[in-house]
Design a protein around this motif. Structure first.
Motif, PDB file in Angstrom:
ATOM      1  N   ASN A  18      16.646  16.937  26.037  1.00  0.00           N
ATOM      2  CA  ASN A  18      16.056  18.282  25.892  1.00  0.00           C
ATOM      3  C   ASN A  18      14.592  18.247  25.456  1.00  0.00           C
ATOM      4  N   HIS A  19      13.882  17.183  25.858  1.00  0.00           N
ATOM      5  CA  HIS A  19      12.490  17.071  25.401  1.00  0.00           C
ATOM      6  C   HIS A  19      11.584  16.436  26.465  1.00  0.00           C
ATOM      7  N   GLY A  20      11.694  15.134  26.707  1.00  0.00           N
ATOM      8  CA  GLY A  20      10.767  14.493  27.640  1.00  0.00           C
ATOM      9  C   GLY A  20      10.978  12.993  27.715  1.00  0.00           C
TER      10      GLY A  20
ATOM     11  N   VAL B 165       2.625   6.316  25.816  1.00  0.00           N
ATOM     12  CA  VAL B 165       2.420   7.612  26.473  1.00  0.00           C
ATOM     13  C   VAL B 165       3.677   8.453  26.282  1.00  0.00           C
ATOM     14  N   HIS B 166       3.487   9.693  25.845  1.00  0.00           N
ATOM     15  CA  HIS B 166       4.608  10.641  25.766  1.00  0.00           C
ATOM     16  C   HIS B 166       4.255  11.864  26.603  1.00  0.00           C
ATOM     17  N   ALA B 167       5.181  12.280  27.484  1.00  0.00           N
ATOM     18  CA  ALA B 167       4.931  13.426  28.353  1.00  0.00           C
ATOM     19  C   ALA B 167       6.247  14.114  28.674  1.00  0.00           C
ATOM     20  N   HIS B 168       6.150  15.214  29.447  1.00  0.00           N
ATOM     21  CA  HIS B 168       7.330  15.989  29.847  1.00  0.00           C
ATOM     22  C   HIS B 168       7.371  16.091  31.372  1.00  0.00           C
ATOM     23  N   PRO B 169       7.417  14.988  32.102  1.00  0.00           N
ATOM     24  CA  PRO B 169       7.456  15.091  33.567  1.00  0.00           C
ATOM     25  C   PRO B 169       8.717  15.837  34.007  1.00  0.00           C
TER      26      PRO B 169
ATOM     27  N   SER C 264       1.361  15.695  16.346  1.00  0.00           N
ATOM     28  CA  SER C 264       2.530  15.875  15.470  1.00  0.00           C
ATOM     29  C   SER C 264       3.590  14.805  15.733  1.00  0.00           C
ATOM     30  N   GLU C 265       3.470  14.094  16.865  1.00  0.00           N
ATOM     31  CA  GLU C 265       4.445  13.051  17.202  1.00  0.00           C
ATOM     32  C   GLU C 265       3.992  11.675  16.708  1.00  0.00           C
ATOM     33  N   ILE C 266       3.083  11.628  15.758  1.00  0.00           N
ATOM     34  CA  ILE C 266       2.550  10.345  15.286  1.00  0.00           C
ATOM     35  C   ILE C 266       3.668   9.438  14.755  1.00  0.00           C
TER      36      ILE C 266
HETATM   37 ZN   LIG Z   1       6.923  16.271  23.571  1.00  0.00          ZN
END
Ligand SMILES: [Zn+2]
Length: 250
Positions: free
Chosen positions: A157-159, A94-98, A75-77
């Motif tokens: 509030n996301h990553g 790369v997208h992540a929530h460390p 969905s983050e395309i």
């Molecule tokens: Zn995310």
């Protein structure tokens, strides 16, 4: 085709590393690779990034339209498309929530303070983009002004999103961001933060621009530090980024 297979295996490998390092939970996060001028390989939505197979990946065009793959694209395309459009030098995202870096992003803190020399060389500063609902133009609008000047961005509030000349480079930047967030937190807890001075940051930025994309070795850093010492300060190019890094406040 052999290269396509290699890219799929790399996405599987770095997805697993994101999961093993606790940078994502459940089905969070997404990764992508630029295959050529018109094709991207992207992770699908609703799947653990620790348990992907090469055949799970989706190939899309530069408008995000699915060209192959059975699963639905992340969905983050939109965020990935924007970064590839603004940064022709980027080949992996790369997208992540460390948890630590995301904790900063959820507390309204960027990671711009020049506390660690190698982070200044590798990433410059790590800004905080204002909050936007995931998967909407709100999010991409918040990121857009920062993408041309940074390779790692905190999203409020996301990553975190990181990008580089390869997927490996983007992944390594994600590790650096989370590691640096832990250091920044410990530094804050100890209560005696000693950020590098403006002159030191300027020297490190010189090295950074010389090695753009490649990580300098300690020997490179030493020889560059010597060379920078020889320069008169007037010889150093005025650079917006170094000013921003040295001058930024939480
Ligand atoms: Zn995310």
């Amino acid at each position: 085709m052999a290269r396509d297979r290699q890219h799929r295996l790399a996405v599987v490998q770095f997805g697993r590393m994101l999961h093993e390092n606790g940078f994502v939970a459940a089905t969070d996060g997404n990764l992508s690779v630029r295959l050529d001028e018109t094709h991207l390989l992207v992770t699908p939505t609703c799947i653990s990034k620790g348990r992907m197979r090469p055949s799970d990946m989706v190939i899309v065009d530069m408008d995000g339209k699915r060209l192959s793959g059975k699963r639905r694209v992340s969905s983050e395309i939109g965020m990935h498309l924007l970064i590839y459009r603004l940064r022709p030098d980027v080949h992996g995202i790369v997208h992540a929530h460390p948890p630590t870096a995301t904790g900063f992003a959820a507390s309204g803190y960027d990671l711009n303070r020049p506390l660690v020399c190698e982070v200044v060389v590798g990433l410059g500063s790590i800004p905080l983009a204002r909050y936007g609902t995931p998967g909407t133009p709100e999010l991409t609008d918040a990121l857009e002004p920062l993408i041309p000047h940074h390779d790692a961005i905190l999203m409020a509030n996301h990553g975190v999103v990181t990008f580089g000349s390869s997927l490996e480079s983007a992944y390594m930047k994600m590790e650096t961001v989370e590691h640096f967030a832990k250091i920044a937190l410990v530094t804050h807890l100890l209560g005696n933060e000693q950020p590098l001075g403006e002159k030191e940051v300027q020297k490190l930025n010189e090295v950074r621009h010389r090695y753009k994309g490649a990580t300098p070795t300690p020997a490179d850093l030493r020889s560059d530090a010597l060379r920078s010492d020889d320069l008169q300060s007037d010889d150093l190019e005025s650079d917006d980024e170094s000013k921003q890094t040295a001058g930024s406040r939480r």
